[in-house]
Enzyme design. Structure first.
Site, mmCIF file in Angstrom:
data_model
loop_
_atom_site.group_PDB
_atom_site.id
_atom_site.type_symbol
_atom_site.label_atom_id
_atom_site.label_comp_id
_atom_site.label_asym_id
_atom_site.label_seq_id
_atom_site.Cartn_x
_atom_site.Cartn_y
_atom_site.Cartn_z
ATOM 1 N N LYS A 262 0.863 -1.192 0.000
ATOM 2 C CA LYS A 262 0.000 0.000 0.000
ATOM 3 C C LYS A 262 0.895 1.236 0.000
ATOM 4 O O LYS A 262 1.589 1.513 0.975
ATOM 5 C CB LYS A 262 -0.885 0.040 1.251
ATOM 6 C CG LYS A 262 -1.890 1.187 1.177
ATOM 7 C CD LYS A 262 -2.424 1.611 2.525
ATOM 8 C CE LYS A 262 -1.616 2.719 3.165
ATOM 9 N NZ LYS A 262 -1.509 3.977 2.377
ATOM 10 N N GLU B 174 -1.041 7.708 0.256
ATOM 11 C CA GLU B 174 -2.160 8.270 -0.511
ATOM 12 C C GLU B 174 -1.719 9.464 -1.370
ATOM 13 O O GLU B 174 -2.307 9.724 -2.408
ATOM 14 C CB GLU B 174 -3.305 8.684 0.432
ATOM 15 C CG GLU B 174 -2.935 9.620 1.580
ATOM 16 C CD GLU B 174 -2.274 8.909 2.762
ATOM 17 O OE1 GLU B 174 -2.143 7.673 2.724
ATOM 18 O OE2 GLU B 174 -1.887 9.614 3.722
ATOM 19 N N SER C 203 5.710 7.152 10.061
ATOM 20 C CA SER C 203 5.820 7.777 11.376
ATOM 21 C C SER C 203 5.891 6.730 12.489
ATOM 22 O O SER C 203 5.382 5.610 12.348
ATOM 23 C CB SER C 203 4.610 8.681 11.609
ATOM 24 O OG SER C 203 3.440 7.898 11.610
ATOM 25 N N THR C 204 6.487 7.137 13.583
ATOM 26 C CA THR C 204 6.603 6.240 14.733
ATOM 27 C C THR C 204 5.214 5.883 15.259
ATOM 28 O O THR C 204 4.964 4.734 15.638
ATOM 29 C CB THR C 204 7.450 6.930 15.830
ATOM 30 O OG1 THR C 204 8.670 7.350 15.220
ATOM 31 C CG2 THR C 204 7.774 5.994 16.973
ATOM 32 N N GLY D 197 3.727 3.261 13.037
ATOM 33 C CA GLY D 197 4.515 2.030 13.209
ATOM 34 C C GLY D 197 4.100 1.274 14.458
ATOM 35 O O GLY D 197 3.984 0.042 14.458
ATOM 36 N N GLU E 30 10.860 1.134 9.695
ATOM 37 C CA GLU E 30 11.787 2.254 9.589
ATOM 38 C C GLU E 30 10.972 3.491 9.923
ATOM 39 O O GLU E 30 10.148 3.939 9.125
ATOM 40 C CB GLU E 30 12.378 2.295 8.188
ATOM 41 C CG GLU E 30 13.666 3.070 8.143
ATOM 42 C CD GLU E 30 13.511 4.320 7.331
ATOM 43 O OE1 GLU E 30 13.285 5.387 7.969
ATOM 44 O OE2 GLU E 30 13.586 4.250 6.105
ATOM 45 N N CYS F 146 13.671 11.155 6.657
ATOM 46 C CA CYS F 146 13.817 10.747 8.062
ATOM 47 C C CYS F 146 15.265 10.810 8.510
ATOM 48 O O CYS F 146 15.547 10.703 9.695
ATOM 49 C CB CYS F 146 13.234 9.348 8.255
ATOM 50 S SG CYS F 146 13.816 8.234 6.998
ATOM 51 N N GLU G 188 10.429 15.634 14.696
ATOM 52 C CA GLU G 188 11.068 15.978 13.423
ATOM 53 C C GLU G 188 10.356 17.155 12.779
ATOM 54 O O GLU G 188 9.126 17.155 12.668
ATOM 55 C CB GLU G 188 10.879 14.815 12.442
ATOM 56 C CG GLU G 188 11.778 13.659 12.603
ATOM 57 C CD GLU G 188 11.412 12.578 11.587
ATOM 58 O OE1 GLU G 188 10.329 11.985 11.703
ATOM 59 O OE2 GLU G 188 12.212 12.323 10.693
HETATM 60 P P1 ADP Z 1 3.125 10.852 7.403
HETATM 61 O O1 ADP Z 1 2.544 11.556 8.576
HETATM 62 O O2 ADP Z 1 4.459 11.319 7.035
HETATM 63 O O3 ADP Z 1 2.196 10.756 6.232
HETATM 64 P P2 ADP Z 1 2.433 8.195 8.187
HETATM 65 O O4 ADP Z 1 3.118 7.237 9.087
HETATM 66 O O5 ADP Z 1 1.140 8.742 8.640
HETATM 67 O O6 ADP Z 1 3.447 9.361 7.884
HETATM 68 O O7 ADP Z 1 2.218 7.531 6.747
HETATM 69 C C1 ADP Z 1 3.075 6.562 6.193
HETATM 70 C C2 ADP Z 1 2.238 5.502 5.532
HETATM 71 O O8 ADP Z 1 1.393 4.908 6.519
HETATM 72 C C3 ADP Z 1 1.305 6.002 4.432
HETATM 73 O O9 ADP Z 1 1.239 5.010 3.435
HETATM 74 C C4 ADP Z 1 -0.029 6.123 5.158
HETATM 75 O O10 ADP Z 1 -1.152 6.011 4.317
HETATM 76 C C5 ADP Z 1 0.041 4.931 6.070
HETATM 77 N N1 ADP Z 1 -0.844 4.997 7.247
HETATM 78 C C6 ADP Z 1 -1.245 6.083 7.934
HETATM 79 N N2 ADP Z 1 -2.044 5.716 8.967
HETATM 80 C C7 ADP Z 1 -2.149 4.367 8.918
HETATM 81 C C8 ADP Z 1 -2.809 3.372 9.717
HETATM 82 N N3 ADP Z 1 -3.532 3.705 10.786
HETATM 83 N N4 ADP Z 1 -2.686 2.072 9.356
HETATM 84 C C9 ADP Z 1 -1.940 1.735 8.288
HETATM 85 N N5 ADP Z 1 -1.286 2.608 7.510
HETATM 86 C C10 ADP Z 1 -1.377 3.908 7.812
#
Ligand code: ADP
Length: 486
Positions: free
Chosen positions: A178, A181, A235-236, A239, A256, A290, A388
């Site tokens: 995935k 977006e 993001s942490t 993750g 990561e 990052c 960050e």
């Molecule tokens: P950022 O804030 O930089 O967009 P994210 O960690 O939110 O960083 O996004 C990194 C990836 O994780 C993107 O592909 C995003 O769509 C996806 N993502 C965001 N929220 C969720 C979630 N709750 N479950 C799974 N994937 C997610």
């Protein structure tokens, strides 16, 4: 720029270009112009489970292919990526905004992961183990772990896909990915080239969804008993959600996550080298990586001359603009949330004694363009030190002693990249040992995530290694086989 045949507006599942079951789509906006790049399916759990089932079915035959067969397909994929480098770079700049030159470098970097792991596939070796008992033979088999679920971010939309999928496919795993977006098109273009290279249906699948549905798709991947491995960059906070959710089916994880890189300049450093390193490390990709320098620490005797030279270098080298403008070195930020975050960090720094030397506000180009910003008199208790910034803002802290600098550097739950500059060889060994990060640049700010180097963080910056000779182990499990009665 012309629209490329690689710009796909459907998801790629089981070797077919498909819509979401409920036909929903979402639009992707060019952050530089505000124009619509295109629309892609907004998938949810049911669509994701179908992709997982396809990947599971394909795994049963893909795992039986020889490493050489996989290597040949991966090499074709690599060659096609380079053949279409310009089209891929244009798609990348359109959906993400990064300067075209940086996009071209990203395609090279992304392709190098496919090339490297095509070769590494052929060097996976198990062991024959000395037996403790007569009449038995003991072995360690290395086998592909299974279906790998992947979630990638928007800041490196091409290379994050090749870096994760390349190694998994080389190991004999199949993939459901995935993309973010904001940047689904780079991932979909890679599927088109993957099909041309000869990946059988179901081996590489890409499911797109909007931010609203990210948790649904993530949840389907993390809870499916058919998925053996999760690889996530982002993001942490997200993750941690994935790690918790994946616990229900005990998956292997590579994460990561966010960094908060210290960038330390000691009095003995070569000041010009340190300034050049900071410009690359802080402003590449508009500060949206990052491994970007976040907490810049400069020793007191060096402080004034360093700051003065950074001002001059920023004025000379940083040109904000559209990614297709040849002069541009700093593109827009990804979205308004990112602009609000850097504004907040600047406001916090200035209201706590920071001195604004350059920039500080939205750029006159409008949209999400932001002026490269420099703040002096920063202190380690400011907001930017705890999260960050992910934007072209550099704030510089003065320190007195090596002990103080390393203490500040380690005073964070993050541990991805770190940098320091020194020409004192004893200090170099001491500090390299003390700084608690997974990736360290010593007198080097351009820590490109090259495939030869192991990339991964410590503490809350992640689990596991990407790239290098170690990377493929993340997609293999070791099976102990004991043959008795001999
Ligand atoms: P950022 O804030 O930089 O967009 P994210 O960690 O939110 O960083 O996004 C990194 C990836 O994780 C993107 O592909 C995003 O769509 C996806 N993502 C965001 N929220 C969720 C979630 N709750 N479950 C799974 N994937 C997610």
């Amino acid at each position: 720029m012309s629209v490329s045949s690689l710009l796909k507006n459907k998801c790629y599942v089981n070797g077919k270009w498909i819509s979401a079951k409920d036909r929903t789509v979402f639009v992707v906006i060019n952050p530089s112009t505000g124009e619509i790049v295109g629309e892609v399916p907004d998938m949810i759990e049911g669509d994701t489970n179908e992709a997982i089932a396809a990947a599971d079915a394909a795994f049963q035959t893909w795992r039986q292919t020889t490493a050489k067969e996989r290597c040949q397909i991966l090499h074709k994929w690599h060659d096609l990526i380079l053949k279409h480098k310009e089209e891929l770079a244009v798609i990348l700049t359109k959906e993400m905004g990064k300067p075209l030159k940086q996009s071209m470098l990203e395609i090279d970097n992304g392709a190098s992961f496919v090339d490297w792991f095509a070769e590494e596939a052929r060097r996976v070796c198990g062991d024959v183990i000395t037996t403790p008992a007569k009449g038995r033979k003991l072995f360690a088999f290395k086998q592909p772990i299974g279906v790998a679920g992947m979630i990638t971010p928007w800041n490196v939309p091409h290379a994050m896909v090749t870096r994760k999928a390349g190694v998994a496919l080389a190991a004999g795993c199949t993939v459901v990915l995935k993309p973010a977006e904001d940047t689904p098109f780079s991932a979909l273009a890679l599927c088109e080239l993957g099909e041309q290279a000869g990946f059988p249906p179901g081996v590489l699948n890409v499911v797109t969804c909007s931010r609203q549905n990210a948790a649904k798709v993530g949840n389907a991947i993390c809870t499916s008993p058919l998925v053996a491995k999760i690889s996530f960059t982002g993001s942490t906070a997200v993750g941690k959600i994935l790690l918790k959710t994946g616990a229900s089916t005990v998956k292997k994880f590579s994460l990561e996550l966010g960094g908060n890189a210290p960038f330390i300049v000691f009095d003995s450093a070569d000041v010009d080298r340190a300034v050049a390193g900071l410009i690359v490390c802080k402003f590449r990709n508009s500060g949206q990586t990052c491994i970007s320098a976040n907490r810049i620490l400069v020793q007191e005797k060096m402080y004034d001359s360093f700051v003065e030279k950074v001002v001059a270098a920023m004025k000379e080298q940083l040109h904000v603009g559209d990614g297709f403008d040849a002069k541009c070195t700093v593109g827009p930020l990804i979205n308004q949330r990112a602009v609000e975050k850097v504004e907040n960090h600047i406001k916090n720094a200035l209201s706590n004694g920071g001195k604004l030397l350059l920039g500080g506000k939205r750029h006159k180009l409008g949209g999400t363009f932001f002026e490269p910003t420099l703040i002096s008199n920063a202190t380690a208790d400011m907001l930017f030190c705890t999260e960050e910034t992910f934007a072209p803002m550099a704030a510089i802290i003065k320190f007195k002693t090596e002990e103080e600098a390393t203490r500040i550097a380690n005073d964070t739950r993050s541990g991805l990249a770190g940098y320091f500059y020194s020409n004192d060889h004893q200090q170099i060994w001491r500090v390299a040992d003390k700084i608690n990060v997974g990736i360290l640049g010593v007198n080097e700010g351009a820590l490109v995530a090259c495939v030869e180097g192991p990339f991964g963080g410590v503490k809350e910056s992640g689990i596991g290694i990407e790239g290098s000779k170690y990377g493929i182990e993340e997609y293999l499990h070791i099976k102990y086989v004991c043959i008795g009665g001999l």
